[in-house]
Scaffold this motif. Structure first.
Motif, PDB file in Angstrom:
ATOM      1  N   GLN A 158       0.878  -1.154   0.000  1.00  0.00           N
ATOM      2  CA  GLN A 158       0.000   0.000   0.000  1.00  0.00           C
ATOM      3  C   GLN A 158       0.916   1.203   0.000  1.00  0.00           C
ATOM      4  O   GLN A 158       1.607   1.455   0.970  1.00  0.00           O
ATOM      5  N   ARG A 204     -11.469   2.868   0.088  1.00  0.00           N
ATOM      6  CA  ARG A 204     -11.467   2.589  -1.350  1.00  0.00           C
ATOM      7  C   ARG A 204     -10.161   3.037  -2.007  1.00  0.00           C
ATOM      8  O   ARG A 204     -10.151   3.716  -3.038  1.00  0.00           O
ATOM      9  N   GLY A 205      -9.055   2.751  -1.306  1.00  0.00           N
ATOM     10  CA  GLY A 205      -7.746   3.010  -1.892  1.00  0.00           C
ATOM     11  C   GLY A 205      -7.241   4.435  -1.752  1.00  0.00           C
ATOM     12  O   GLY A 205      -6.196   4.768  -2.286  1.00  0.00           O
ATOM     13  N   ARG A 280     -16.494  -3.143  -8.525  1.00  0.00           N
ATOM     14  CA  ARG A 280     -16.540  -2.074  -7.528  1.00  0.00           C
ATOM     15  C   ARG A 280     -17.567  -2.440  -6.461  1.00  0.00           C
ATOM     16  O   ARG A 280     -18.639  -2.951  -6.772  1.00  0.00           O
ATOM     17  N   PRO A 281     -17.254  -2.171  -5.179  1.00  0.00           N
ATOM     18  CA  PRO A 281     -18.197  -2.567  -4.130  1.00  0.00           C
ATOM     19  C   PRO A 281     -19.574  -1.933  -4.337  1.00  0.00           C
ATOM     20  O   PRO A 281     -19.671  -0.729  -4.560  1.00  0.00           O
TER      21      PRO A 281
ATOM     22  N   LEU B 106      -6.429  -5.480   5.264  1.00  0.00           N
ATOM     23  CA  LEU B 106      -6.238  -5.400   3.816  1.00  0.00           C
ATOM     24  C   LEU B 106      -5.930  -6.762   3.192  1.00  0.00           C
ATOM     25  O   LEU B 106      -6.289  -7.021   2.054  1.00  0.00           O
ATOM     26  N   ASP B 139     -10.761   0.288   5.166  1.00  0.00           N
ATOM     27  CA  ASP B 139     -11.912  -0.535   4.795  1.00  0.00           C
ATOM     28  C   ASP B 139     -11.419  -1.876   4.244  1.00  0.00           C
ATOM     29  O   ASP B 139     -10.346  -1.956   3.654  1.00  0.00           O
ATOM     30  N   PRO B 141     -11.215  -4.831   1.748  1.00  0.00           N
ATOM     31  CA  PRO B 141     -11.534  -4.928   0.329  1.00  0.00           C
ATOM     32  C   PRO B 141     -12.387  -6.144  -0.023  1.00  0.00           C
ATOM     33  O   PRO B 141     -13.186  -6.085  -0.932  1.00  0.00           O
ATOM     34  N   LEU B 183      -1.120  -7.602  -4.322  1.00  0.00           N
ATOM     35  CA  LEU B 183      -2.138  -6.602  -3.981  1.00  0.00           C
ATOM     36  C   LEU B 183      -1.448  -5.259  -3.986  1.00  0.00           C
ATOM     37  O   LEU B 183      -0.642  -4.972  -3.106  1.00  0.00           O
ATOM     38  N   GLY B 186      -4.898  -1.673  -3.582  1.00  0.00           N
ATOM     39  CA  GLY B 186      -6.302  -1.984  -3.814  1.00  0.00           C
ATOM     40  C   GLY B 186      -6.569  -2.750  -5.109  1.00  0.00           C
ATOM     41  O   GLY B 186      -7.663  -3.238  -5.324  1.00  0.00           O
ATOM     42  N   GLN B 187      -5.578  -2.843  -6.000  1.00  0.00           N
ATOM     43  CA  GLN B 187      -5.748  -3.633  -7.215  1.00  0.00           C
ATOM     44  C   GLN B 187      -5.042  -4.975  -7.024  1.00  0.00           C
ATOM     45  O   GLN B 187      -3.990  -5.027  -6.392  1.00  0.00           O
TER      46      GLN B 187
END
Lengths: 345, 312
Positions: A158, A204-205, A280-281, B106, B139, B141, B183, B186-187
């Motif tokens: 991340q 959401r990223g 997408r959620p 995550l 959040d 995923p 990962l 998020g992708q």
């Protein structure tokens, strides 16, 4: 050299603070802690003491300060390590499966964002000789195929490119206000904001700062990516406390906004947009339209502009207009209609 | 920078005390490997803790002690006396616990561990942290089933048949020996050997429409990774848009006129670059090459035609 001395001094300070039940006054600490002893009293020594307390706080060691009733000077204040900072080593021992999961969780932050926190956490966990998590994979034992650490199969990263991250965390830890220029989605020029920082949230990223906007006198969420100036911090005009569960509350609120905000699209079947938007959620299909959820109409308009001719907004018209305006700007910036009419000259 | 910070301070000293005590007797070499630091750093820390004057205040402190001869002659750390932190350790700070909990949130769904195990571990971490405000949240995923199938295939070295759809192309069947699930922000990507092409390829998980076991054997060796980059493009952008493009940038943004910045981005596929620039909503402009600039304009023209006229 300076680093070594600081390390030894801070270690000595910590042992003194742990050893005491009633606390030591600053004067007592200056007299008994190696590194303070023999130093001349004055601003330099005071600053050194402040820096050392900050270094301990970075490790999660919270120093409790109690002043005798009615005494506003800090001469008689007593310092000690807060109850609850120290726990049983057993609390930080984990079985093999748990260690495997923690190893993977630590690696998520290898490249930024919570890197410092996860490295400090790893250091504490490594007090257990069995814990090898977070180290480079070639140094992790047990690499037989069926026992390979999960981190060898799944790699997670991340990357918070958001530069203000570290400055915001530091300010939040010290209860200081932050001042920065913020470019609100959909606006063309940034505005200076003063914020009491509460929490950081990844939704959401996207990393976001949650806090109290001093001028608006209300809580606000800011996209870190859109903080366009360096983050300055200063003493808060009025001291503030971070509300209980600030981060979880903010996340729940974002989920609620996401649930309630929808855009209906006509999507070219099988296109990249089609496949991605369906993952997408919350996305659903209604009357042949793809209905997606979002947390901000300007952000979703940016994303939809990125899908180009693969998508067309059916409703609401407000979002349709935002997407159209973006596409017109892209066209004009790239020598479209405006250039053709000669207005660029 | 930060990598060294955590290991260079007091944290290592505190952890080393517990580690050396729990190990009974441990070599400097093993300790250095365990903590991922040079041996010299371990020796320095040992000297700080066990041999230098720990607090020598008013005589109420006893020194930490080790077997001095073993340390000098055999490079062994063997603790003989530990007056402080006997049954205590510095807990995780709220933010350290948050980093672990957020990381677990995550990735948890992508592991073999059941949801209850992951949740139990999160709860254990919360208990192991000192009190403090909850200041980080992420959040979850949610991992698609495909991800779990791929993960098991990697673990057991089994090839898969992927129904894969590249943008603008019909679905094609690809024989793949998956080597890693990635990962990234998020992708989710599947890295593996494309068995027909005998080359390493990366597949986006959300473009995999179906997955089935394959009879193809696992390759004996992995081909090298190659990355095809067609060139670079020059872009002018607002600072916020530049931040959105930072992942593709090959140069640091340089400030130019009127608050905009100039940056170079990698062109690995024209379609993807156009999408990334358009996703900045008009705050980024392709300056060169001219062909890409033209393509960007056509992209906007086509999208405007698809959107239809604004309602009156």
């Amino acid at each position: 050299m300076a680093r070594i001395e600081a390390e030894e001094r801070q270690f000595s300070l910590l042992l003194a603070l742990v050893d005491t039940r009633t606390g030591f006054t600053k004067q007592e600490l200056f007299e008994r802690v190696a590194g303070y002893q023999g130093q001349r009293p004055g601003d330099a020594l005071e600053r050194m003491f402040e820096r050392d307390k900050d270094a301990l706080r970075e490790l999660g060691i919270v120093i409790d300060v109690t002043a005798p009733a009615g005494d506003d000077s800090n001469h008689e204040s007593r310092y000690r390590v807060l109850d609850g900072v120290l726990g049983s080593p057993a609390e930080l021992q984990f079985d093999a499966d748990e260690r495997d999961l923690l190893d993977l969780a630590l690696r998520v932050w290898h490249e930024g964002g919570l890197t410092e926190e996860s490295q400090r956490a790893a250091l504490k966990l490594r007090a257990d000789p069995e814990f090898r998590g977070g180290l480079p994979l070639e140094r992790v034992p047990g690499r037989r195929v069926d026992h390979a650490p999960t981190a060898a199969l799944v790699q997670a990263r991340q990357r918070p490119r958001e530069a203000p991250f570290a400055a915001l965390k530091r300010a939040a830890d010290r209860g200081r206000e932050v001042v920065f220029d913020y470019l609100k989605p959909g606006e063309r020029s940034p505005r200076t904001r003063t914020v009491q920082p509460w929490a950081t949230v990844l939704f959401r990223g996207r990393w976001m700062l949650v806090g109290h906007d001093v001028d608006a006198d209300d809580s606000r969420t800011f996209l870190m990516q859109r903080i366009v100036s360096p983050v300055r911090d200063r003493a808060a005009r009025t001291p503030f406390e971070v509300p209980e569960a600030a981060a979880a509350t903010a996340l729940a609120k974002l989920e609620e906004i996401w649930d309630g905000a929808t855009v209906a699209l006509r999507v070219v079947p099988g296109s990249d947009a089609d496949i991605r938007l369906r993952h997408r959620p919350g996305t659903e299909e209604r009357d042949g339209l793809v209905v997606i959820h979002h947390a901000d109409r300007h952000l979703v308009a940016d994303e939809l502009a990125g899908f180009g001719a693969d998508v067309a907004v059916v409703w609401p018209e407000e979002v349709g207009a935002l997407v159209r305006a973006r596409l017109e700007r892209i066209r004009d910036a790239h020598g479209g209609a405006a250039a053709a009419e000669g207005s660029a000259a | 920078m930060s990598a060294r910070r955590a290991e260079s301070g007091l944290g290592l000293l505190l952890s080393l005390i517990q580690y050396a005590t729990a190990s009974g007797s441990v070599s400097v070499q093993d300790a250095a490997a365990h903590f991922g630091v040079p041996e010299a750093r371990i020796r320095e820390a040992v000297v700080r803790v066990f041999m230098a004057g720990v607090p020598d205040g008013a005589g109420d402190f006893i020194r930490f002690d080790i077997d001095f001869d073993a340390f000098e002659d055999q490079d062994l750390i063997s603790v003989t006396m530990r007056p402080a932190f006997e049954d205590e350790t510095v807990r995780l700070s709220p933010r350290e616990a948050s980093a672990l909990i957020a990381g677990l949130t995550l990735v948890g769904d992508y592991t073999d561990a059941g949801a209850e195990r992951v949740e139990a571990l999160r709860a254990k971490l919360r208990r192991a942290a000192s009190q403090g405000a909850d200041t980080v949240a992420v959040d979850a995923p949610g991992a698609p089933r495909t991800a779990q199938v791929v993960r098991d295939a990697i673990r057991h070295r089994r090839a898969l048949e992927l129904a894969y759809r590249k943008p603008g192309e019909p679905t094609a069947s690809r024989s793949v020996a998956p080597t890693r699930l990635e990962l990234r922000d998020g992708q989710v990507f599947v890295e593996g050997v494309d068995l027909d092409k005998q080359a390493m390829r990366t597949f986006r998980l959300d473009r995999i429409e179906a997955v089935a076991p394959s009879a193809a054997p696992w390759p004996e060796s992995l081909p090298p990774h190659e990355r095809a980059v067609a060139g670079t493009a020059e872009v002018l952008a607002t600072p916020a848009a530049a931040a959105m493009l930072a992942d593709y940038a090959t140069s640091a943004p340089v400030e130019v006129d009127g608050g905009r910045v100039r940056l170079e981005i990698e062109v690995w596929s024209e379609a993807s670059v156009l999408r990334a620039v358009a996703g900045c909503g008009g705050d980024a402009e392709v300056v060169a090459p001219a062909s890409l600039r033209d393509a960007m304009r056509r992209f906007a023209d086509d999208a405007l035609s698809a959107a239809g006229p604004a309602p009156a």
